[in-house]
Design a protein around this motif. Structure first.
Motif, mmCIF file in Angstrom:
data_model
loop_
_atom_site.group_PDB
_atom_site.id
_atom_site.type_symbol
_atom_site.label_atom_id
_atom_site.label_comp_id
_atom_site.label_asym_id
_atom_site.label_seq_id
_atom_site.Cartn_x
_atom_site.Cartn_y
_atom_site.Cartn_z
ATOM 1 N N LYS A 153 6.095 -1.270 73.595
ATOM 2 C CA LYS A 153 5.808 -1.756 74.950
ATOM 3 C C LYS A 153 6.788 -1.190 75.966
ATOM 4 O O LYS A 153 6.552 -1.248 77.164
ATOM 5 C CB LYS A 153 5.847 -3.285 74.974
ATOM 6 C CG LYS A 153 4.721 -3.944 74.192
ATOM 7 C CD LYS A 153 4.839 -5.460 74.219
ATOM 8 C CE LYS A 153 3.712 -6.110 73.427
ATOM 9 N NZ LYS A 153 3.810 -7.603 73.430
ATOM 10 N N GLY A 154 7.909 -0.674 75.464
ATOM 11 C CA GLY A 154 8.918 -0.097 76.347
ATOM 12 C C GLY A 154 9.210 1.337 75.960
ATOM 13 O O GLY A 154 8.403 2.012 75.317
ATOM 14 N N VAL A 155 10.394 1.807 76.345
ATOM 15 C CA VAL A 155 10.838 3.143 75.953
ATOM 16 C C VAL A 155 11.497 3.029 74.585
ATOM 17 O O VAL A 155 12.376 2.193 74.382
ATOM 18 C CB VAL A 155 11.828 3.717 76.985
ATOM 19 C CG1 VAL A 155 12.241 5.129 76.592
ATOM 20 C CG2 VAL A 155 11.193 3.722 78.378
ATOM 21 N N LYS A 166 21.930 -0.646 70.556
ATOM 22 C CA LYS A 166 21.303 -1.959 70.586
ATOM 23 C C LYS A 166 20.161 -2.029 69.577
ATOM 24 O O LYS A 166 19.304 -1.155 69.529
ATOM 25 C CB LYS A 166 20.767 -2.245 71.998
ATOM 26 C CG LYS A 166 20.199 -3.642 72.183
ATOM 27 C CD LYS A 166 19.761 -3.826 73.619
ATOM 28 C CE LYS A 166 19.182 -5.222 73.844
ATOM 29 N NZ LYS A 166 18.731 -5.411 75.243
ATOM 30 N N GLY A 167 20.150 -3.071 68.750
ATOM 31 C CA GLY A 167 19.073 -3.232 67.789
ATOM 32 C C GLY A 167 19.205 -2.300 66.607
ATOM 33 O O GLY A 167 20.249 -1.689 66.372
ATOM 34 N N LYS A 168 18.127 -2.158 65.846
ATOM 35 C CA LYS A 168 18.129 -1.299 64.666
ATOM 36 C C LYS A 168 16.742 -0.700 64.478
ATOM 37 O O LYS A 168 15.763 -1.125 65.108
ATOM 38 C CB LYS A 168 18.540 -2.084 63.426
ATOM 39 C CG LYS A 168 17.650 -3.273 63.106
ATOM 40 C CD LYS A 168 18.177 -4.019 61.896
ATOM 41 C CE LYS A 168 17.259 -5.194 61.541
ATOM 42 N NZ LYS A 168 17.733 -5.928 60.346
ATOM 43 N N TRP A 169 16.641 0.276 63.597
ATOM 44 C CA TRP A 169 15.361 0.887 63.308
ATOM 45 C C TRP A 169 14.443 -0.134 62.639
ATOM 46 O O TRP A 169 14.886 -0.912 61.798
ATOM 47 C CB TRP A 169 15.529 2.105 62.402
ATOM 48 C CG TRP A 169 16.130 3.284 63.100
ATOM 49 C CD1 TRP A 169 17.440 3.642 63.126
ATOM 50 C CD2 TRP A 169 15.430 4.248 63.896
ATOM 51 N NE1 TRP A 169 17.609 4.775 63.890
ATOM 52 C CE2 TRP A 169 16.385 5.180 64.370
ATOM 53 C CE3 TRP A 169 14.087 4.434 64.246
ATOM 54 C CZ2 TRP A 169 16.043 6.259 65.179
ATOM 55 C CZ3 TRP A 169 13.741 5.519 65.045
ATOM 56 C CH2 TRP A 169 14.707 6.413 65.501
ATOM 57 N N GLN A 170 13.174 -0.107 63.024
ATOM 58 C CA GLN A 170 12.202 -1.071 62.522
ATOM 59 C C GLN A 170 11.030 -0.351 61.865
ATOM 60 O O GLN A 170 10.585 0.703 62.338
ATOM 61 C CB GLN A 170 11.663 -1.941 63.676
ATOM 62 C CG GLN A 170 12.729 -2.712 64.432
ATOM 63 C CD GLN A 170 13.313 -3.870 63.642
ATOM 64 O OE1 GLN A 170 12.726 -4.315 62.658
ATOM 65 N NE2 GLN A 170 14.462 -4.376 64.080
ATOM 66 N N VAL A 171 10.507 -0.944 60.775
ATOM 67 C CA VAL A 171 9.311 -0.399 60.125
ATOM 68 C C VAL A 171 8.173 -1.415 60.058
ATOM 69 O O VAL A 171 7.045 -1.056 59.726
ATOM 70 C CB VAL A 171 9.627 0.109 58.703
ATOM 71 C CG1 VAL A 171 10.581 1.289 58.753
ATOM 72 C CG2 VAL A 171 10.185 -1.004 57.814
ATOM 73 N N HIS A 172 8.462 -2.675 60.379
ATOM 74 C CA HIS A 172 7.408 -3.684 60.340
ATOM 75 C C HIS A 172 6.461 -3.473 61.518
ATOM 76 O O HIS A 172 6.903 -3.247 62.646
ATOM 77 C CB HIS A 172 8.004 -5.094 60.389
ATOM 78 C CG HIS A 172 7.022 -6.163 60.036
ATOM 79 N ND1 HIS A 172 6.076 -6.633 60.928
ATOM 80 C CD2 HIS A 172 6.801 -6.847 58.872
ATOM 81 C CE1 HIS A 172 5.343 -7.567 60.349
ATOM 82 N NE2 HIS A 172 5.765 -7.709 59.092
ATOM 83 N N ASN A 226 14.879 0.842 69.613
ATOM 84 C CA ASN A 226 15.069 0.657 71.041
ATOM 85 C C ASN A 226 15.674 1.916 71.658
ATOM 86 O O ASN A 226 16.428 2.643 71.008
ATOM 87 C CB ASN A 226 15.986 -0.552 71.280
ATOM 88 C CG ASN A 226 16.087 -0.921 72.744
ATOM 89 O OD1 ASN A 226 16.790 -0.289 73.507
ATOM 90 N ND2 ASN A 226 15.377 -1.973 73.125
ATOM 91 N N GLN A 227 15.374 2.161 72.897
ATOM 92 C CA GLN A 227 15.897 3.337 73.595
ATOM 93 C C GLN A 227 17.417 3.424 73.530
ATOM 94 O O GLN A 227 17.993 4.504 73.380
ATOM 95 C CB GLN A 227 15.448 3.322 75.061
ATOM 96 C CG GLN A 227 16.023 4.459 75.898
ATOM 97 C CD GLN A 227 15.860 4.216 77.384
ATOM 98 O OE1 GLN A 227 15.468 3.123 77.800
ATOM 99 N NE2 GLN A 227 16.140 5.220 78.196
ATOM 100 N N VAL A 228 18.098 2.302 73.642
ATOM 101 C CA VAL A 228 19.561 2.277 73.641
ATOM 102 C C VAL A 228 20.046 2.290 72.203
ATOM 103 O O VAL A 228 19.808 1.351 71.445
ATOM 104 C CB VAL A 228 20.097 1.028 74.369
ATOM 105 C CG1 VAL A 228 21.622 1.050 74.406
ATOM 106 C CG2 VAL A 228 19.532 0.962 75.783
ATOM 107 N N ALA A 229 20.723 3.358 71.797
ATOM 108 C CA ALA A 229 21.104 3.551 70.400
ATOM 109 C C ALA A 229 22.000 2.451 69.873
ATOM 110 O O ALA A 229 21.968 2.107 68.696
ATOM 111 C CB ALA A 229 21.787 4.909 70.225
#
Length: 332
Positions: free
Chosen positions: A109-111, A94-100, A89-92
């Motif tokens: 779909k976003g930034v 928030k969330g985590k790195w994804q590989v799926h 996600n653009q905001v560091a």
């Protein structure tokens, strides 16, 4: 007469080498010199902390591939590299790195932030081409923080140049043994572990033969002392249902007089902490060597000069014996 005696001694020495068992030939190939060569290079300032996706990370990968080529080890696929992308996600915060792929498609779909990463995979083909064992270590670390006062490079000598050195030495040891293993052995170097087990997660998600993987051996930090008064301590985690994993190490320490004092951790679900988690979640039995935390963990002070070289060598020897059993025992 002197020449005859020398010739006789040389013949005796050669016969002694020929008489060695394959497993002993492998053990003798494991050395402190080889450990130092890999760890000192990977943890040098010139590699700038090997952050996943960085120039230093790519140089580390090229070094590993050059070592595999020098050993004439076969790549797992068409190339030693297994490229993959990771998104965030653009905001560091928030969330985590994804590989799926589904998660990546949603993020796109976003930034979003994007990394192009590479696992490195090689193999020694076994007699049974439908059964596999894997030994792995992550080669990335934390990179550089230019806002730090003084030393701003996270060299990662213990975390995890030490583990990479062991995987390279195990590949060399199996080749030195001169014996083809029963099962195919995959030698894996994971990218993006520090960002969330990205490389091993990607591999497991995309491994068509994951149900045929009979065991995974993991290294993450095998070169330091968590208790300086007991420099031979090592944490030995393994899947509890595979009690033979614990017995193997106990027997091999005694038989080969290894200078290790393991703390045995049978674990019903060994999913935490490192790349072993990706495999444990997929139901693969695991072994994980780890020498625990120390004051330089995730600090710029994790330098090669602080490595306990004897410990790295002894753990590498012990795990070579583990991997020999994983690759050759009929059942465990």
């Amino acid at each position: 007469m002197k020449k005859i005696i020398i010739a006789a001694l040389l013949i005796a020495a050669n016969l002694s080498v020929l008489a060695q068992k394959p497993i002993e030939k492998g053990l003798q190939s494991i050395s402190e010199q080889s450990a130092k060569a890999s760890i000192n290079f990977l943890a040098s300032d010139e590699l700038e902390g090997r952050e996943a996706g960085s120039r230093g990370g790519r140089v580390a990968g090229e070094y590993i591939v050059s070592m595999l080529r020098m050993m004439n080890l076969s790549p797992l696929g068409d190339s030693y590299y297994q490229p993959f992308e990771a998104c965030h996600n653009q905001v560091a915060q928030k969330g985590k790195w994804q590989v799926h792929p589904d998660s990546i498609a949603q993020l796109k779909k976003g930034v979003y932030k994007h990394l192009q990463l590479n696992n490195i995979l090689a193999k020694i083909e076994g007699k049974r081409t439908d059964e596999y064992v894997i030994v792995g270590a992550h080669y990335d670390h934390l990179g550089i923080d230019p806002t730090l006062a003084g030393d701003c490079i996270y060299n990662g000598a213990d975390d995890n140049a030490s583990g990479v050195s062991a995987v390279l030495q195990l590949a060399k040891a199996f080749l030195a043994s001169g014996q083809q293993p029963e099962r195919t052995i995959i030698f894996a170097f994971w990218d993006g572990e520090e960002k969330g087990l990205l490389g091993s997660s990607y591999f497991v998600q995309n491994c068509s033969f994951i149900n045929s993987v009979k065991g995974y051996l993991n290294y993450d930090m095998i070169g330091r002392n968590s208790n300086e008064a007991k420099p031979q301590l090592v944490d030995y985690f393994y899947t509890e249902a595979n009690a033979a994993f614990g017995e193997w190490l106990k027997n091999d320490i005694k038989k080969y007089k290894l200078k290790l004092e393991p703390i045995y951790h049978p674990w019903d679900k060994p999913v935490g902490g490192s790349d072993n988690g990706s495999f444990a979640k997929a139901g693969v039995p695991i072994i994980w060597y780890h020498t625990n935390a120390h004051p330089d963990y995730h600090q710029p002070s994790d330098h090669a000069s602080r490595i306990n070289w004897e410990k790295v060598v002894e753990i590498t020897k012990a795990s070579f014996l583990n991997l020999w059993n994983l690759a050759n025992e009929k059942s465990y």
